[in-house]
Design an enzyme around this catalytic site. Structure first.
Site, PDB file in Angstrom:
ATOM      1  N   THR C  48       4.451  -4.403   6.690  1.00 65.65           N
ATOM      2  CA  THR C  48       3.119  -4.996   6.594  1.00 65.65           C
ATOM      3  C   THR C  48       2.934  -6.056   7.682  1.00 65.65           C
ATOM      4  O   THR C  48       3.778  -6.937   7.859  1.00 65.65           O
ATOM      5  CB  THR C  48       2.915  -5.619   5.207  1.00 65.65           C
ATOM      6  OG1 THR C  48       3.019  -4.586   4.236  1.00 65.65           O
ATOM      7  CG2 THR C  48       1.547  -6.276   5.095  1.00 65.65           C
ATOM      8  N   CYS C 133       1.456  -6.907  -2.835  1.00 65.25           N
ATOM      9  CA  CYS C 133       2.747  -7.540  -2.573  1.00 65.25           C
ATOM     10  C   CYS C 133       3.014  -8.571  -3.665  1.00 65.25           C
ATOM     11  O   CYS C 133       2.217  -9.491  -3.863  1.00 65.25           O
ATOM     12  CB  CYS C 133       2.777  -8.215  -1.203  1.00 65.25           C
ATOM     13  SG  CYS C 133       4.327  -9.098  -0.924  1.00 65.25           S
ATOM     14  N   ASN C 191       3.629  -0.061  -5.546  1.00 65.40           N
ATOM     15  CA  ASN C 191       4.420  -1.083  -4.873  1.00 65.40           C
ATOM     16  C   ASN C 191       5.602  -1.472  -5.771  1.00 65.40           C
ATOM     17  O   ASN C 191       5.748  -0.947  -6.870  1.00 65.40           O
ATOM     18  CB  ASN C 191       3.536  -2.304  -4.609  1.00 65.40           C
ATOM     19  CG  ASN C 191       3.957  -3.061  -3.358  1.00 65.40           C
ATOM     20  OD1 ASN C 191       5.151  -3.221  -3.099  1.00 65.40           O
ATOM     21  ND2 ASN C 191       3.006  -3.531  -2.573  1.00 65.40           N
TER      22      ASN C 191
END
Lengths: 255, 304, 304, 255
Positions: C48, C133, C191
């Site tokens: 990222t 995240c 995630n």
């Protein structure tokens, strides 16, 4: 209730007896010896897999308890690597075992498919005479054939025809079965379904040993529930042996 | 070295140690009395009882996953009336605090359950509301209005503390605060996590066999501990920590994160003896660390 | 037996196979070119990238848990401007589709990122928005208004498809529907899961050391597959399946559940070679099952 | 960039050399032999634990690569059970290794704490003479003492005083260190912090080998980040050897 123990025992033998088939023996406590009956099982703790694995009693003598297993997955693969003298944790004996009391005067007809031979061959040691129907994939999957001679008629089938009749053992059974027979069967689900069908059609009495996934083996996880006579039963606790007349099996929709 | 004091007070219940059985993994509570001394347990949380008998879900019901157990039992039980008639009587003789887990699909069922259990107030120590079973059509804790209704209705009727068992299927801190405000005396974190297994070998000309259920066992431990940690810092009511406890160290971790007591589930399915082993290991860790009382370690990760 | 056709179309990108790297686990994408033939990959999703350089979180950053890896890296990266200057140029020479993972804390940052990436439209195949995240102060996908703003703003600017990477920290079906309606071309599920490790040995007179982070690896696989399955039945846009893929069988499971393509993360940290092993195993399973094209198996668990 | 391989090698030795200490040797490819330098490491795949474990090179000769490890946790316990002839998967060599070029004319002062002796004793084989400071918990944790005789002065400390000075090895170091010395150190964090403090105070040059948790070992997980000279560096890739003058270590707050 009989005695069951959750304990570690020393492995005194864990050897290959045929392609992919192993015999495992442990030295058990005398206190559970007499309750190790045909059709009962133990939950075996195999280091490396999360849950214990259920395994039918194949044999017991002089406090030596034996199992027969085929290496099919990760658990049995790991089990096959366990060395002699290792301590192995077992819980058992568990389950009800074959009922030998109610149909004493009938002819004993035993049906084994694949590793179902483990509990069936243990049952044979408790009976004087009868017929054994034994089906397997091929010749090399047939075990202990030399053991069943005396007073026992042995009828064989293999899927590939490499020994005996080529096809399902239940094809042979359906032709020869009689109303004076009592059936005791252990094997894959398809075989058991066929036996139920035959028994129902010809009104034959008997018992079959069921297999279902179990997390615990003693009733607490409720994972092995099946419908018996319109009631929920646990294969581990109420079974694994069930009376044929109470079962309506359909493995895609068993409850 | 001095033996630590393991006794702890939880919502007014005196427990001789903080290790209980988890709902749905220990039957009605007495079935393995021949395998372990039940009297050593901190307490017993029963399987979840519903108003009417439930036959549970179809096969397959379980599947082993890596470091865990996937299950979809579907609250199979004999119903509250049969439960109070016999299993509860047996349970009451064990001599440890008994917490009854209950579940319903509408508020009315919870009200009926609470009424029936009110007559057993001398036998039971608390009620645990299973608001987070992943194997029912609707998970109650996803509907905040229903959660509030259930907790308030049961609280009015119940003479014993009411605990809400939750799952992080939504923001767990918000949910825990909401449950606290609705009047719950404590919360249990966490239930099994929604999960799935697919048997790719079963795929030929038909669809592959699948099992939709909730996963338990050590694979969820780091997530369940995080739920306890995040929630502890934000609420005032105590927490029962739960999720993959396999040894004494795991109990210490849950308590460090903020659990006042813990419940052990999957480990006791593998072997009921694990409950005793966990208790002994826990005591031994505390002894080695010279911790005098178990009360000292609750939430120590969050103290400054 | 005929070799299966592994090629698949994903939001207009032609992939030669459905196996990609997962964001945050494969660096900028070319660092292990000496260890595996990158050209064999279905595509590369970069770590990222943020607008400004990020130094990431303090130590400890990782901890091994049972069947998994807990991490709290905190999006350490060199920033988009440095990224497009060098790493992206190197990436473009590999010859596989490149998907850039980006993240910001406010909409404005996403807008700036999207503007800069617009100049690279010939090099990049898609943008993946990391909205989940677990190691930032605020997880974006918990704020639906922000999610909508981010997706809409990036969609207006981007000339390539926009993928939203999500986490089941809230009702995942609702979130996925919301993201679809906001205009995302695809979603990535899932995630890492918020989790925690506590080092009880470090506790003496001070607080125990803890690591708050996200957990990846096979311990989350049954949960991630469930997310894909539940979501697939409710949305129309395609899914990148992700979470604990360690072998070819896992890829089949994710695709059966509804993933059009998958991304592999933790397995490639253990060994980059696992990417190739997974691809080979996947191909071999399809061959053995006589599946002619990988397209046939997507979502097969949900077909009647 | 030098060559690194991700490959399985045959274990040719994995034996206990002292209480809890093991030596593991594998037969490696010739192509990586010359790049197995002191200070570099490999990531070792230990079946039964999820992540690989980093391990410094202890020795390499005739394509035989050796490691030294202490059994401390589950991973090293499992590793210690691995039998000869087993195939073990390794990735490496990784990292930068000790820089022997820039301070050639200085006196070599090597400091090892605990298993830090592995990379330090490998380094000794590349240097003609110098001083080795070697600290360990107790006498039984001191390894290879007989090996370092020729041209090497060996100074010993143990925590319990069972051999040599009782206390920290850095106590001895700080008394004798001179500006013409160059330090090479590998050991526990506390020792390294002390060395940094001493080196800074007395303006001594040198290098230390850092340890940090790593998931991958090759830079992709970014787990082993530390702050070096105000820049983020990866211990696995930019290290594990760092120049003392660039480091400001504080293990509670290293970035």
């Amino acid at each position: 209730m009989y005695r069951r123990l959750d304990k570690s025992y020393k492995v005194i033998c864990n050897k290959k007896i045929s392609t992919n088939y192993f015999k495992l023996s442990v030295k058990i406590d005398e206190s559970i010896y007499k309750d190790c009956l045909p059709g009962r099982f133990f939950m075996i703790n195999i280091p490396g897999v999360f849950l214990r694995r259920p395994m039918s009693i194949y044999h017991v003598k002089n406090n030596v308890l034996s199992f027969l297993y085929k290496v099919v997955g990760k658990g049995t693969k790991l089990l096959s690597n366990i060395k002699e003298k290792t301590l192995l944790n077992l819980l058992g004996p568990l389950g009800n075992g074959y009922n030998l009391k109610i149909y004493k005067k009938f002819n004993h007809v035993l049906i084994a498919g694949g590793t179902g031979i483990a509990s069936i061959s243990f049952l044979i040691t408790k009976l004087k005479k009868g017929i054994l129907y034994y089906g397997a994939r091929s010749k090399k999957d047939l075990l202990f054939l030399d053991k069943f001679k005396k007073n026992w008629e042995v009828i064989i089938s293999t899927d590939d025809g490499s020994k005996g009749y080529k096809g399902h053992i239940t094809d042979l059974l359906s032709k020869r079965i009689k109303t004076e027979d009592v059936l005791y069967a252990c094997g894959p689900n398809l075989m058991l379904e066929n036996i139920l069908y035959i028994a129902r059609e010809k009104k034959i009495k008997g018992f079959i040993s069921l297999e279902e996934r179990m997390a615990c083996g003693f009733g607490n996880c409720q994972g092995c529930a099946i419908m018996v006579n319109n009631e929920i039963k646990m294969v581990c606790k109420d079974g694994p042996i069930f009376d044929i007349k109470e079962l309506y099996l359909n493995y895609n929709n068993s409850i | 070295m001095i033996k630590p004091d393991l006794s702890i007070d939880f919502v007014g219940i005196k427990l001789k140690n903080p290790i209980l059985t988890a709902s749905g993994t220990f039957g009605y509570g007495y079935e393995v009395a021949d395998l372990i001394p039940l009297i050593k347990l901190g307490g017993i949380i029963t399987k979840t009882i519903t108003l009417d008998p439930h036959c549970g879900n179809q096969q397959p019901r379980t599947s082993e996953v890596l470091c865990g157990l996937l299950n979809s039992i579907g609250l199979q039980n004999i119903g509250i009336r049969a439960f109070v008639r016999e299993p509860l009587k047996k349970l009451s003789k064990i001599g440890v605090p008994i917490i009854i887990s209950i579940s319903g699909s509408v508020v009315k069922e919870y009200v009926e359950l609470a009424k029936i259990l009110r007559d057993e107030q001398n036998i039971i120590s608390a009620i645990e509301l299973n608001l987070s079973c992943p194997n029912l059509k609707k998970m109650i804790c996803k509907d905040l209005f229903l959660v509030q209704d259930v907790i308030e209705s049961v609280k009015i009727l119940s003479k014993v503390p009411v605990i809400a068992k939750l799952s992080p299927v939504t923001d767990i801190i918000e949910l825990a605060l909401f449950v606290q405000n609705a009047g719950a005396d404590a919360i249990t974190l966490a239930n099994t996590y929604p999960a799935m297994a697919i048997d790719i070998n079963s795929f030929k000309f038909k669809n592959p066999k699948i099992l939709l259920g909730g996963v338990s066992g050590p694979c969820i431990k780091p997530m369940a501990i995080r739920c306890v940690y995040d929630t502890y810092k934000n609420i005032k009511i105590p927490i029962i920590g739960c999720g993959g406890i396999m040894n004494g160290k795991d109990v210490v971790e849950f308590m460090f994160a903020g659990a006042t007591i813990v419940s052990v589930g999957t480990a006791s399915l593998i072997s009921p003896k694990n409950l005793i082993k966990i208790l002994e290991e826990f005591e031994s860790i505390l002894t080695n660390k010279n911790i005098e009382s178990v009360k000292e370690i609750v939430g120590i990760c969050s103290t400054i």
